[in-house]
Design an enzyme around this catalytic site. Structure first.
Site, PDB file in Angstrom:
ATOM      1  N   ARG A  26      72.741  -5.991  61.038  1.00 30.29           N
ATOM      2  CA  ARG A  26      72.259  -6.595  59.795  1.00 30.29           C
ATOM      3  C   ARG A  26      71.988  -8.082  60.005  1.00 30.29           C
ATOM      4  O   ARG A  26      71.010  -8.626  59.487  1.00 30.29           O
ATOM      5  CB  ARG A  26      73.273  -6.394  58.645  1.00 30.29           C
ATOM      6  CG  ARG A  26      73.481  -4.945  58.195  1.00 30.29           C
ATOM      7  CD  ARG A  26      72.228  -4.310  57.619  1.00 30.29           C
ATOM      8  NE  ARG A  26      71.662  -5.067  56.497  1.00 30.29           N
ATOM      9  CZ  ARG A  26      72.091  -5.035  55.238  1.00 30.29           C
ATOM     10  NH1 ARG A  26      73.094  -4.242  54.906  1.00 30.29           N
ATOM     11  NH2 ARG A  26      71.506  -5.753  54.295  1.00 30.29           N
ATOM     12  N   ASP A  33      74.664   8.540  53.562  1.00 29.68           N
ATOM     13  CA  ASP A  33      75.072   7.392  52.756  1.00 29.68           C
ATOM     14  C   ASP A  33      75.988   7.947  51.670  1.00 29.68           C
ATOM     15  O   ASP A  33      76.102   9.165  51.492  1.00 29.68           O
ATOM     16  CB  ASP A  33      73.816   6.712  52.165  1.00 29.68           C
ATOM     17  CG  ASP A  33      74.124   5.434  51.388  1.00 29.68           C
ATOM     18  OD1 ASP A  33      75.241   4.883  51.533  1.00 29.68           O
ATOM     19  OD2 ASP A  33      73.237   4.985  50.623  1.00 29.68           O
ATOM     20  N   HIS A  66      66.062  -0.286  49.837  1.00 29.66           N
ATOM     21  CA  HIS A  66      66.947  -1.185  50.586  1.00 29.66           C
ATOM     22  C   HIS A  66      66.272  -1.493  51.930  1.00 29.66           C
ATOM     23  O   HIS A  66      66.748  -1.095  52.992  1.00 29.66           O
ATOM     24  CB  HIS A  66      68.302  -0.494  50.789  1.00 29.66           C
ATOM     25  CG  HIS A  66      69.408  -1.412  51.198  1.00 29.66           C
ATOM     26  ND1 HIS A  66      69.262  -2.780  51.325  1.00 29.66           N
ATOM     27  CD2 HIS A  66      70.709  -1.148  51.542  1.00 29.66           C
ATOM     28  CE1 HIS A  66      70.420  -3.315  51.699  1.00 29.66           C
ATOM     29  NE2 HIS A  66      71.307  -2.355  51.838  1.00 29.66           N
ATOM     30  N   GLN A  71      68.171  -3.075  55.076  1.00 30.09           N
ATOM     31  CA  GLN A  71      69.034  -2.134  55.777  1.00 30.09           C
ATOM     32  C   GLN A  71      68.250  -1.372  56.839  1.00 30.09           C
ATOM     33  O   GLN A  71      68.726  -1.154  57.962  1.00 30.09           O
ATOM     34  CB  GLN A  71      69.650  -1.143  54.775  1.00 30.09           C
ATOM     35  CG  GLN A  71      70.529  -0.097  55.423  1.00 30.09           C
ATOM     36  CD  GLN A  71      71.793  -0.700  56.009  1.00 30.09           C
ATOM     37  OE1 GLN A  71      72.507  -1.420  55.310  1.00 30.09           O
ATOM     38  NE2 GLN A  71      72.094  -0.429  57.270  1.00 30.09           N
ATOM     39  N   CYS A 129      74.883   3.253  56.526  1.00 35.35           N
ATOM     40  CA  CYS A 129      74.713   1.827  56.187  1.00 35.35           C
ATOM     41  C   CYS A 129      76.022   1.160  55.807  1.00 35.35           C
ATOM     42  O   CYS A 129      76.114  -0.062  55.846  1.00 35.35           O
ATOM     43  CB  CYS A 129      73.684   1.681  55.067  1.00 35.35           C
ATOM     44  SG  CYS A 129      74.185   2.374  53.477  1.00 35.35           S
ATOM     45  N   ARG A 138      69.909  -9.057  45.007  1.00 38.86           N
ATOM     46  CA  ARG A 138      70.408  -7.668  44.937  1.00 38.86           C
ATOM     47  C   ARG A 138      70.580  -7.346  43.467  1.00 38.86           C
ATOM     48  O   ARG A 138      71.333  -8.026  42.761  1.00 38.86           O
ATOM     49  CB  ARG A 138      71.730  -7.508  45.698  1.00 38.86           C
ATOM     50  CG  ARG A 138      72.406  -6.178  45.392  1.00 38.86           C
ATOM     51  CD  ARG A 138      73.560  -5.857  46.300  1.00 38.86           C
ATOM     52  NE  ARG A 138      73.089  -5.456  47.614  1.00 38.86           N
ATOM     53  CZ  ARG A 138      73.836  -4.824  48.513  1.00 38.86           C
ATOM     54  NH1 ARG A 138      75.091  -4.519  48.227  1.00 38.86           N
ATOM     55  NH2 ARG A 138      73.343  -4.488  49.686  1.00 38.86           N
TER      56      ARG A 138
HETATM   57  N1   CP Z   1      74.914  -1.705  53.738  1.00 39.26           N
HETATM   58  C1   CP Z   1      75.021  -2.674  52.796  1.00 39.26           C
HETATM   59  O1   CP Z   1      74.027  -3.143  52.213  1.00 39.26           O
HETATM   60  O2   CP Z   1      76.296  -3.109  52.598  1.00 39.26           O
HETATM   61  P1   CP Z   1      76.803  -4.060  51.432  1.00 39.26           P
HETATM   62  O3   CP Z   1      76.679  -3.314  50.137  1.00 39.26           O
HETATM   63  O4   CP Z   1      78.224  -4.372  51.784  1.00 39.26           O
HETATM   64  O5   CP Z   1      75.942  -5.295  51.416  1.00 39.26           O
HETATM   65  N1  NVA Z   2      73.064   3.721  48.291  1.00 36.72           N
HETATM   66  C1  NVA Z   2      74.089   2.708  48.302  1.00 36.72           C
HETATM   67  C2  NVA Z   2      73.862   1.724  49.390  1.00 36.72           C
HETATM   68  C3  NVA Z   2      74.923   0.660  49.511  1.00 36.72           C
HETATM   69  C4  NVA Z   2      74.639  -0.323  50.583  1.00 36.72           C
HETATM   70  C5  NVA Z   2      74.146   2.024  46.950  1.00 36.72           C
HETATM   71  O1  NVA Z   2      73.083   1.735  46.392  1.00 36.72           O
HETATM   72  O2  NVA Z   2      75.245   1.822  46.440  1.00 36.72           O
END
Ligand code: CP
Ligand code: NVA
Length: 319
Positions: free
Chosen positions: A303, A236, A145, A148, A275, A118
């Site tokens: 997930r 989101d 992502h 997700q 998400c 990540r």
């Molecule tokens: N939806 C998601 O990816 O959550 P986190 O940021 O908690 O991993």
């Molecule tokens: N769009 C959000 C998703 C988090 C899971 C971010 O990138 O922070």
């Protein structure tokens, strides 16, 4: 991806974007997730699946940004598949002190069987995949992502929403999650109406690619028009990780809050997805988030089931 693929063992693959898998593999992942979820219904979460297909394998979870769901779901997914994980946070590893992506990828490839990353800049995950000789999985970048969205598609299907021709409405920021949703629309032939303020539209390349694949991707600024007759409503956070929480962005986003008025315009059996983490009162009204059409905690649980399919696919072991 060609030079990356050649560094991997036969049948192993990187999962950087949904397109790496393609429509057939994505459908197979979702089908296997449904089966595995069903096979272990009501089991304790730490109990392994009967076949333990990833016994002896270790996955590195590398985080340059915060996470709850991605971190826990990959950990539990690996345990259920018979494998193990280790977690590396940028702040407590040499990555945070500037060790190169290339060297990190090469070192981890000698020590673990797969890498989930990540990170912020999407180029970093592409570089990791270029230098790794084990499968690399995108656990979120500023651009996409994909993990997700496998969970989201699984959730839609479980709630009776067959994907082809589905009308999916997105509200708010044209962000990483929307990009992967648009990619999925092109692959699985559903349609998206994305209502965003001017200047916050999704990236053009995702939109064009999905349209070229036959999905109707409609970009609009009118939230009510997006909601009307929708099967699925998704939003989101307005401010993604790494973005500045600017007052003018919040102001621009306010008309896109998913509230009861928007839900009432959708189909009667429409579902609401997010998400998470959610900012209730910002992008979604509490009545919707906590309401009967909200399936956000099924989505969060999924997930785990989605990660298992993604991992098995990456290792070339999907049933
Ligand atoms: N939806 C998601 O990816 O959550 P986190 O940021 O908690 O991993
Ligand atoms: N769009 C959000 C998703 C988090 C899971 C971010 O990138 O922070």
């Amino acid at each position: 991806m060609t030079s990356q693929a050649s560094m991997l063992e036969a049948n192993q693959r990187h999962f950087i974007e949904l397109a790496n898998a393609g429509a057939d593999a994505l459908a197979a992942m979702i089908a296997d997730a449904i089966d595995r979820k069903q096979e272990r219904a009501n089991w304790p979460k730490g109990r392994g699946d009967a076949d333990a297909p990833l016994a002896g394998r270790v996955l590195a979870l590398v985080f340059e940004k915060s996470s709850t769901r991605t971190r826990v779901s990959f950990d539990i997914a690996m345990r259920q598949l018979g494998g193990t994980v280790l977690v590396l946070d940028a702040g407590s590893s040499q990555l945070g002190r500037g060790e190169s992506i290339a060297d990190t990828a090469r070192v981890l490839s000698r020590m673990v069987d797969a890498i989930m990353l990540r990170t912020d800049d999407h180029a970093k995950i592409e570089e990791t995949a270029r230098h790794a000789s084990v499968p690399v999985i995108n656990g979120l970048t500023d651009r996409s992502h994909p993990c997700q969205i496998v969970a989201d598609l699984l959730t839609m299907i479980e709630h009776g929403k067959a994907l082809p021709g589905l009308e999916v409405a997105w509200f708010g920021d044209g962000n990483n999650v929307l990009h992967s949703l648009i990619e999925a629309a092109g692959l699985m032939k559903f349609n998206i109406r994305a209502a965003t303020p001017s200047g916050f539209e999704p990236a053009h390349d995702y939109v064009e690619q999905a349209r070229a694949s036959g999905a109707a991707i409609t970009l609009l600024q009118d939230a009510e028009a997006a909601a009307r007759g929708a099967d699925v409503l998704i939003t989101d956070t307005w401010i993604s990780m790494g973005q500045t929480d600017a007052a003018d962005k919040r102001g621009a986003m306010a008309p896109y809050r998913v509230d009861e008025r928007l839900m009432d315009l959708a189909k009667k059996d429409a579902i609401f997805l997010h998400c998470l983490p959610a900012h209730v009162g910002d992008e979604v009204a509490e009545a919707v988030f906590e309401g009967p059409q909200s399936v956000v905690f099924d989505e969060a649980e999924n997930r785990i089931h989605a990660q298992k399919s993604i991992l098995l696919w990456a290792f070339g072991l999907l049933r």
